[in-house]
Design a protein around this motif. Structure first.
Motif, PDB file in Angstrom:
ATOM      1  N   THR A  79      -7.108   1.839   2.231  1.00 30.85           N
ATOM      2  CA  THR A  79      -5.974   2.004   1.317  1.00 30.85           C
ATOM      3  C   THR A  79      -4.705   1.998   2.148  1.00 30.85           C
ATOM      4  OG1 THR A  79      -7.262   3.339  -0.243  1.00 30.85           O
ATOM      5  CG2 THR A  79      -4.870   3.492  -0.389  1.00 30.85           C
ATOM      6  N   ILE A  80      -3.831   1.025   1.896  1.00 32.63           N
ATOM      7  CA  ILE A  80      -2.538   0.994   2.571  1.00 32.63           C
ATOM      8  C   ILE A  80      -1.699   2.151   2.039  1.00 32.63           C
ATOM      9  CG2 ILE A  80      -0.463  -0.370   3.073  1.00 32.63           C
ATOM     10  CD1 ILE A  80      -2.930  -1.690   4.180  1.00 32.63           C
ATOM     11  N   VAL A  81      -1.199   2.987   2.957  1.00 32.30           N
ATOM     12  CA  VAL A  81      -0.426   4.153   2.535  1.00 32.30           C
ATOM     13  C   VAL A  81       1.045   4.055   2.944  1.00 32.30           C
ATOM     14  CG1 VAL A  81      -2.416   5.698   2.493  1.00 32.30           C
ATOM     15  CG2 VAL A  81      -1.101   5.440   4.621  1.00 32.30           C
ATOM     16  N   ARG A  82       1.351   3.115   3.827  1.00 39.39           N
ATOM     17  CA  ARG A  82       2.750   2.893   4.196  1.00 39.39           C
ATOM     18  C   ARG A  82       2.902   1.475   4.724  1.00 39.39           C
ATOM     19  NH1 ARG A  82       6.946   6.104   4.228  1.00 39.39           N
ATOM     20  NH2 ARG A  82       8.758   5.688   5.530  1.00 39.39           N
ATOM     21  N   ASP A  83       3.948   0.785   4.242  1.00 39.92           N
ATOM     22  CA  ASP A  83       4.248  -0.551   4.747  1.00 39.92           C
ATOM     23  C   ASP A  83       5.756  -0.679   4.864  1.00 39.92           C
ATOM     24  OD1 ASP A  83       5.190  -0.961   2.156  1.00 39.92           O
ATOM     25  OD2 ASP A  83       3.595  -2.342   1.581  1.00 39.92           O
ATOM     26  N   VAL A  84       6.254  -1.915   4.962  1.00 39.76           N
ATOM     27  CA  VAL A  84       7.684  -2.119   5.168  1.00 39.76           C
ATOM     28  C   VAL A  84       8.528  -1.653   3.989  1.00 39.76           C
ATOM     29  CG1 VAL A  84       7.413  -4.020   6.787  1.00 39.76           C
ATOM     30  CG2 VAL A  84       7.433  -4.497   4.342  1.00 39.76           C
ATOM     31  N   THR A  85       7.900  -1.445   2.839  1.00 40.54           N
ATOM     32  CA  THR A  85       8.644  -0.972   1.665  1.00 40.54           C
ATOM     33  C   THR A  85       8.688   0.546   1.582  1.00 40.54           C
ATOM     34  OG1 THR A  85       6.710  -0.933   0.180  1.00 40.54           O
ATOM     35  CG2 THR A  85       7.897  -3.030   0.416  1.00 40.54           C
ATOM     36  N   GLY A  86       7.897   1.233   2.409  1.00 36.72           N
ATOM     37  CA  GLY A  86       7.832   2.687   2.361  1.00 36.72           C
ATOM     38  C   GLY A  86       6.440   3.158   2.002  1.00 36.72           C
ATOM     39  N   SER A  87       6.355   4.313   1.362  1.00 34.47           N
ATOM     40  CA  SER A  87       5.063   4.862   0.962  1.00 34.47           C
ATOM     41  C   SER A  87       4.493   4.076  -0.208  1.00 34.47           C
ATOM     42  CB  SER A  87       5.213   6.335   0.576  1.00 34.47           C
ATOM     43  OG  SER A  87       5.624   7.107   1.692  1.00 34.47           O
ATOM     44  N   VAL A  88       3.220   3.706  -0.109  1.00 31.82           N
ATOM     45  CA  VAL A  88       2.556   2.915  -1.142  1.00 31.82           C
ATOM     46  C   VAL A  88       1.127   3.428  -1.292  1.00 31.82           C
ATOM     47  CG1 VAL A  88       3.936   0.825  -0.750  1.00 31.82           C
ATOM     48  CG2 VAL A  88       1.812   1.180   0.534  1.00 31.82           C
ATOM     49  N   THR A  89       0.447   2.930  -2.287  1.00 27.38           N
ATOM     50  CA  THR A  89      -0.997   3.165  -2.446  1.00 27.38           C
ATOM     51  C   THR A  89      -1.591   1.880  -2.995  1.00 27.38           C
ATOM     52  OG1 THR A  89      -0.653   5.506  -2.919  1.00 27.38           O
ATOM     53  CG2 THR A  89      -2.799   4.581  -3.477  1.00 27.38           C
ATOM     54  N   ARG A  90      -2.175   1.078  -2.135  1.00 27.10           N
ATOM     55  CA  ARG A  90      -2.792  -0.180  -2.579  1.00 27.10           C
ATOM     56  C   ARG A  90      -3.993  -0.491  -1.698  1.00 27.10           C
ATOM     57  NH1 ARG A  90      -0.831  -4.215   0.910  1.00 27.10           N
ATOM     58  NH2 ARG A  90       1.165  -3.702   1.907  1.00 27.10           N
ATOM     59  N   PRO A  91      -5.007  -1.106  -2.282  1.00 24.74           N
ATOM     60  CA  PRO A  91      -6.233  -1.375  -1.530  1.00 24.74           C
ATOM     61  C   PRO A  91      -6.059  -2.529  -0.556  1.00 24.74           C
ATOM     62  CG  PRO A  91      -6.399  -2.296  -3.731  1.00 24.74           C
ATOM     63  CD  PRO A  91      -5.101  -1.537  -3.688  1.00 24.74           C
ATOM     64  N   ASP A  92      -6.875  -2.510   0.470  1.00 20.54           N
ATOM     65  CA  ASP A  92      -6.935  -3.615   1.423  1.00 20.54           C
ATOM     66  C   ASP A  92      -8.384  -3.954   1.716  1.00 20.54           C
ATOM     67  OD1 ASP A  92      -5.942  -5.384   3.775  1.00 20.54           O
ATOM     68  OD2 ASP A  92      -7.370  -4.008   4.714  1.00 20.54           O
ATOM     69  N   GLY A  93      -8.692  -5.240   1.663  1.00 13.78           N
ATOM     70  CA  GLY A  93      -9.954  -5.735   2.165  1.00 13.78           C
ATOM     71  C   GLY A  93     -11.178  -5.345   1.362  1.00 13.78           C
ATOM     72  N   ILE A  94     -12.317  -5.494   2.007  1.00 14.87           N
ATOM     73  CA  ILE A  94     -13.625  -5.262   1.387  1.00 14.87           C
ATOM     74  C   ILE A  94     -14.532  -4.585   2.408  1.00 14.87           C
ATOM     75  CG2 ILE A  94     -15.677  -6.347   0.365  1.00 14.87           C
ATOM     76  CD1 ILE A  94     -13.883  -8.708  -0.428  1.00 14.87           C
ATOM     77  N   ARG A  95     -15.287  -3.607   1.945  1.00 16.11           N
ATOM     78  CA  ARG A  95     -16.276  -2.957   2.800  1.00 16.11           C
ATOM     79  C   ARG A  95     -17.626  -2.962   2.093  1.00 16.11           C
ATOM     80  NH1 ARG A  95     -18.016   2.332   2.990  1.00 16.11           N
ATOM     81  NH2 ARG A  95     -16.309   3.018   1.623  1.00 16.11           N
ATOM     82  N   THR A  96     -18.645  -3.453   2.788  1.00 11.49           N
ATOM     83  CA  THR A  96     -20.021  -3.348   2.314  1.00 11.49           C
ATOM     84  C   THR A  96     -20.842  -2.708   3.426  1.00 11.49           C
ATOM     85  OG1 THR A  96     -20.821  -5.473   3.155  1.00 11.49           O
ATOM     86  CG2 THR A  96     -19.687  -5.497   1.024  1.00 11.49           C
ATOM     87  N   GLU A  97     -22.136  -2.657   3.253  1.00  8.89           N
ATOM     88  CA  GLU A  97     -22.997  -2.061   4.283  1.00  8.89           C
ATOM     89  C   GLU A  97     -22.883  -2.806   5.598  1.00  8.89           C
ATOM     90  OE1 GLU A  97     -27.708  -0.881   4.941  1.00  8.89           O
ATOM     91  OE2 GLU A  97     -26.963  -1.385   2.941  1.00  8.89           O
ATOM     92  N   THR A  98     -22.632  -4.125   5.530  1.00  8.28           N
ATOM     93  CA  THR A  98     -22.574  -4.920   6.760  1.00  8.28           C
ATOM     94  C   THR A  98     -21.199  -5.523   7.025  1.00  8.28           C
ATOM     95  OG1 THR A  98     -23.321  -6.889   5.545  1.00  8.28           O
ATOM     96  CG2 THR A  98     -25.017  -5.555   6.637  1.00  8.28           C
ATOM     97  N   LEU A  99     -20.349  -5.625   6.017  1.00  6.95           N
ATOM     98  CA  LEU A  99     -19.069  -6.325   6.144  1.00  6.95           C
ATOM     99  C   LEU A  99     -17.909  -5.357   6.310  1.00  6.95           C
ATOM    100  CD1 LEU A  99     -17.122  -8.804   5.940  1.00  6.95           C
ATOM    101  CD2 LEU A  99     -17.214  -8.500   3.454  1.00  6.95           C
TER     102      LEU A  99
END
Length: 246
Positions: A162-182
């Protein structure tokens, strides 16, 4: 499973087309951490039209532009069943376009491409780019990486972070994918030099696939201190140094 006496084999897919954001640096970090910890490493590079070797212990796929995805897709489709079979038990680390390649579809304003469908998500390439460092929370702790992309993912069951801070400031947005192997992310950098904890988790997963146990050598502490110093400076300036390119 790989013969344990041979150490760990890392396969980097399409390094010329999908390796434009320093992705070879991710492979170098993994090799350094494993070899310094007493585990021999062999690096294989697969290019379009080449011959795939037997099952590796870790697959790394880097980032690239849409044109690069279009170039490698016909070759990747030929090996779809092999890649899908490997993804059931081999650790994968995919960044940016490398993650998009594994998705079911890649949607762009100019049309839609069929991906490999190894994960069921869809990658949506837009026109509004995010450029700059970002801080993200994962189940294993915080990571920091660089964003230079306009991709959103849909149909993701479990995000990598979860992205919690970027160039715009505080945020809450998902990033990427996680599986058992990925482990799949849109964060670049390359990511692993800045995040030794993540590198160690991937190294441990590769070693486990090879029937080995990975314990980070004490000599790696110096690299970890450099990474911590760099990321601390980035945390301080993450919302002030970079501007978003629209």
């Amino acid at each position: 499973m790989t013969d344990a006496t041979a150490g760990v084999r890392i396969l980097q897919l399409y390094p010329d087309e999908l390796g434009v954001t320093g992705d070879a640096g991710n492979v170098d970090v993994l090799r350094t951490r494993l070899t310094r910890s007493g585990i021999p490493v062999t690096i294989d590079h697969y290019r379009p039209g080449g011959q795939l070797r037997p099952e590796p212990d870790l697959v790394v796929i880097g980032n690239g532009p849409l044109s690069a995805l279009r170039r490698v897709l016909p070759d990747a489709v030929i090996h779809r069943s092999t890649f899908a079979d490997w993804a059931g038990r081999v650790p994968f680390f995919a960044v940016g376009a490398g993650l998009e390649l594994l998705c079911a579809r890649i949607e762009d304003p100019t049309g839609t491409l069929d991906g490999l469908g190894i994960v069921s998500a869809t990658a949506h390439r837009g026109r509004k780019r995010r450029v700059g460092y970002a801080i993200a929370d994962t189940v294993h702790g915080q990571v920091i990486g660089f964003e230079d992309q306009a991709t959103e993912l849909s149909g993701v069951e479990t995000p990598f972070a979860t992205i919690v801070r970027d160039v715009t400031g505080s945020v809450t947005r998902p990033d990427g994918i996680r599986t058992e192997t990925l482990t799949g992310t849109l964060l670049q950098g390359p990511l692993l030099p800045l995040n030794p904890g993540l590198a160690d988790r991937l190294a441990a997963a590769a070693a486990a696939h090879a029937g080995l146990e990975y314990t980070p050598d004490s000599s790696l502490a110096e690299f970890d201190r450099f990474a911590a110093r760099s990321t601390e400076r980035m945390r301080t300036h993450v919302s002030s140094v970079f501007t978003t390119i629209q």
